[in-house]
Design an enzyme around this catalytic site. Structure first.
Site, PDB file in Angstrom:
ATOM      1  N   ASP A 187     -29.204   7.766 -22.549  1.00 51.03           N
ATOM      2  CA  ASP A 187     -28.822   9.146 -22.233  1.00 51.03           C
ATOM      3  C   ASP A 187     -29.987  10.063 -22.606  1.00 51.03           C
ATOM      4  O   ASP A 187     -30.483  10.023 -23.743  1.00 51.03           O
ATOM      5  CB  ASP A 187     -27.567   9.523 -23.023  1.00 51.03           C
ATOM      6  CG  ASP A 187     -26.970  10.840 -22.563  1.00 51.03           C
ATOM      7  OD1 ASP A 187     -27.400  11.358 -21.514  1.00 51.03           O
ATOM      8  OD2 ASP A 187     -26.077  11.360 -23.255  1.00 51.03           O
ATOM      9  N   ASP A 230     -27.718  12.324 -16.091  1.00 54.61           N
ATOM     10  CA  ASP A 230     -28.959  11.994 -16.806  1.00 54.61           C
ATOM     11  C   ASP A 230     -28.791  10.745 -17.659  1.00 54.61           C
ATOM     12  O   ASP A 230     -29.493  10.549 -18.642  1.00 54.61           O
ATOM     13  CB  ASP A 230     -29.398  13.176 -17.677  1.00 54.61           C
ATOM     14  CG  ASP A 230     -28.363  13.554 -18.726  1.00 54.61           C
ATOM     15  OD1 ASP A 230     -27.199  13.109 -18.604  1.00 54.61           O
ATOM     16  OD2 ASP A 230     -28.701  14.299 -19.659  1.00 54.61           O
TER      17      ASP A 230
END
Length: 309
Positions: A187, A230
């Site tokens: 992440d 993301d």
């Protein structure tokens, strides 16, 4: 006034549409270029290789070996399963390469060789390939559709669908051969600040470039995808927790030091990584994913920009 210099050749047919004039001989010439046929193979049914294709300009080998022209992720396929070769007479001959489970064409077993015809289906293991003849326009269309289905447009990484299929096969392969398999859940850190400060175009750029960094570090050791937003994921066949942690640290450092820049503005995202390794997590893929997710939460809780297992 004489129009002799402007008169068309009587042997040339003319057509006019929307103010544009075309010579039929030019149109015919262009049609001949696009109608030239090429032979190709494409995968039309598979757990992990749907859409893969190759032109047949010489002998083409299909099998599980990564060096095959179409490497297939199918345990029912031999390492070098079958070969398709063009002949001097313009035909294409399929040869079974003494495969373990055999080769079928349109459901019929191939003893040694058979001549292929346009549209015939080649069955190897659980995979079905179509042999076809197509002109360049058709080939370009199928190529573009294959890219849309199998590739994430922002990062160039495999699509999540293609990744999930490949991960299932990798898990099955490693279990069959008593090999470890590690999964990384990643992440990005700092993306919200980039979006809020510079706008979402800059955030999208940072995501895309981070995906490319991950892919470069992995090389041929594993496969990654953009899991969503993301977030990224990667699996590493034949990597235990120790070797996977070392590679995850390489990814973390590469993202941190990538030096991303867009329109003269420096962007400095980092990445948090959680990882888990099969068979330590149990025999089920869902258990592996859950353990890697939990490790990612720990990496975030530890202050981000770190690796946790």
């Amino acid at each position: 006034m004489s129009l002799a210099n402007n008169e068309p050749n009587p042997n040339q047919k003319m057509a006019s549409t929307l103010g544009q004039t075309f010579r039929f001989d030019e149109v015919d010439s262009e049609s001949q270029k696009t109608s030239a046929t090429k032979a190709f193979l494409n995968v039309i049914r598979s757990r992990a290789d749907l859409g893969a294709y190759v032109f047949i300009n010489g002998p083409v080998v299909v099998g599980r070996d990564p060096n095959c022209n179409i490497p297939l992720q199918d345990l029912g396929v031999s390492r070098r399963h079958a070969m398709i070769s063009p002949t001097t007479g313009g035909e294409f001959v399929l040869t079974d390469l003494a495969s373990t489970n055999g080769t079928r064409v349109n459901g019929m077993p191939v003893a040694q060789e058979c001549v292929l015809r346009d549209g015939e289906k080649i069955i190897v293991g659980d995979t079905v390939l179509r042999f076809g003849l197509a002109d360049q326009m058709d080939i370009d269309f199928h190529s573009e559709m294959s890219t849309l289905v199998s590739t994430d447009p922002l990062t160039g990484l495999p699509s999540k669908r293609r990744f999930d299929q490949a991960l299932e096969f990798a898990m099955e392969h490693c279990g069959h051969n008593s090999l470890p398999l590690s999964l990384l859940m990643m992440d990005m850190d700092g993306l919200k600040k980039i979006n809020d400060t510079h706008g979402h175009l800059f955030g999208a750029y940072a995501i895309g470039e981070t995906g490319k960094v991950i892919d470069r570090v992995l090389g041929g050791t594993g496969q990654a995808c953009r899991f969503g937003g993301d977030e990224f994921s990667a699996f590493l066949p034949d990597h235990d927790i120790k070797t996977a942690t070392a590679l995850a640290e390489q990814i973390r450092l590469a993202v941190e030091t990538a030096g991303l820049e867009k329109d003269g503005i420096s962007l400095k995202p980092t990445i948090s990584i959680g990882l888990a390794s099969y068979p330590d997590t149990g025999k089920e893929l869902l258990d592996l994913v859950a353990c890697a997710d939990e490790a990612l939460y720990r990496a975030k809780a530890m202050g981000k920009n770190c690796v946790a297992s």
